[in-house]
Design an enzyme around this catalytic site. Sequence first.
Site, PDB file in Angstrom:
ATOM      1  N   ASP A 489       0.861  -1.184   0.000  1.00 16.04           N
ATOM      2  CA  ASP A 489       0.000   0.000   0.000  1.00 16.04           C
ATOM      3  C   ASP A 489       0.897   1.233   0.000  1.00 16.04           C
ATOM      4  OD1 ASP A 489      -1.767   2.073   0.495  1.00 16.04           O
ATOM      5  OD2 ASP A 489      -2.892   0.983   2.044  1.00 16.04           O
ATOM      6  N   HIS A 490       0.872   1.986  -1.121  1.00 21.47           N
ATOM      7  CA  HIS A 490       1.788   3.120  -1.253  1.00 21.47           C
ATOM      8  C   HIS A 490       1.389   4.307  -0.378  1.00 21.47           C
ATOM      9  CE1 HIS A 490       5.261   4.813  -2.880  1.00 21.47           C
ATOM     10  NE2 HIS A 490       5.090   4.576  -4.176  1.00 21.47           N
ATOM     11  N   ARG A 491       0.214   4.258   0.264  1.00 19.47           N
ATOM     12  CA  ARG A 491      -0.135   5.294   1.236  1.00 19.47           C
ATOM     13  C   ARG A 491       0.719   5.159   2.489  1.00 19.47           C
ATOM     14  NH1 ARG A 491      -6.388   4.173   2.130  1.00 19.47           N
ATOM     15  NH2 ARG A 491      -5.427   2.107   2.402  1.00 19.47           N
TER      16      ARG A 491
END
Length: 519
Positions: A489-491
């Site tokens: 998850d790039h968040r």
Amino acid sequence: MSELKQFKLPDVGEGLTEADIVRWLVQPGDKISINQIIVEIETAKAVVELPSPYEGVVEDLLVPEGTTADVGMPIISVQVGAAGSAGAAGSAGAADAAGSDGAAGPGGGRAAAGGNGEAGPADAAAVPTGVPAPPADISEPPAEGAVEPGIYGSPAPKEKRQAVLVGYGVKLGATKRRARKPVTTDADAPASAGQAAPDAGARAPAANGGRAAVLAKPPVRKLAKELGVDLARLSGTGPSGSITRDDIQAAAAAVTPAEAVGAEAAPAGAEPGGLAQVAAMRLASLPREERIAIRGVRKHTAAAMAASAFTAPHVTEFLQIDITETITATARLKSLAEFEGIRVSPLVLVAKALLVAASRQPMINSSWDEAAQEIVVKHYVNLGIAAATDRGLMVPSVKDAHALSLPGLAQAISDLASTARAGKATPADLRGGTITITNVGVFGVDTGTPIITPGEAAILAFGQVRDAPWVVDGQLAVRKVCTLALSFDHRIVDGDTGSAVLRDVGAMLTDPLRMLAWS
């Protein structure tokens, strides 16, 4: 005084609103006791067994198998009290009386050899109430202690008949099929002593239902089954009237007009009665479309995957590594006394490497709390293991996997995967995961772009291990190679963090001693 009670479908998970009735284990008229398992239901997360809260006699099954019931809906009615008990006692007496005459009563589960009370062969194959009897078309006796019926109570596929699928079933170890002796009728006997006997490979099974005995070798019978030809309708041209391969193919070529429609779809040049024509005929017999209800685990999985794919911005990175030393280490672990009786595979060391990498990069083991606008970093690891089952994808998790020894981790992964494939994973097994491994290599796949399990930050895909050319110390050699894929998850996880995790896992699988150095 008797009383009619209704058992309502309970909420077996957290906030579940419905469930599917998979299989009833009791029938009207059966006597049941408190906490006896009466039904299997499938929720959005797992298959769950429900015990009875009452003791008495089953009056009626209010929801049939294959039907979706809402939580709180009555699903079974039970007659409890004196009348129910008396009725059950009467049924039991009738069954005993029938048994004394040499026949078992309904649900009695036994048969007498005669009036002397000695048990006959049926004792070994006594079938519990509510469980279907084993099928009669077993070509080979199953292994001792094998369980035959499938998850839904139907016969398991032949290729899986020796695998234990569920906790319910008939033990077939004592019911091995007796060998059949060929029976030759007068018509099949040679007309004179000088007449040649049929080929030793041809057999003449006893006629059933008035059908004439058929002489055909086993390969010929197999071909007839593949082509859908009824041997009893053929006149053999072989020795003593035995049926040959030419007879089978000639009969298969004489298709009916309806079958000819399917034959038109066969490739040009296909021989009459060939496998291509048979495949086309079978395809023509199927409906053009099939509709499968979206329910249970499949419905939950679809919703979860869609939510994850369109909520968490996915990034996937790949790394091809030489895991020859990991394969060698796995073989050595199998010989240790600590791993006796435990199934050890490279996946165990992959899991251990991911646990160590998560301790070095804690952000990979976290989650996004949208409501609180916080990132929750978890200093424990509930390791999810993706498992393909008949009902769809399940991801049960090994709780507190970071605290387990290597033998304990191996045992936990093996037990969890077996439970999930058998359809016995509980809702507790399927929630609370923090990071997941999916072993796509078992399907012969090199790698993929896995979707993150909702509520987690990353998932690691372990591809197939295969021989490949590899440069070792400046020399070309054949090594054991596989590809790792990490989706995150790039968040939460930046590129450098995700790359560091993938690099660390790869380094530990290339040289397993690093697991000790970094633990």
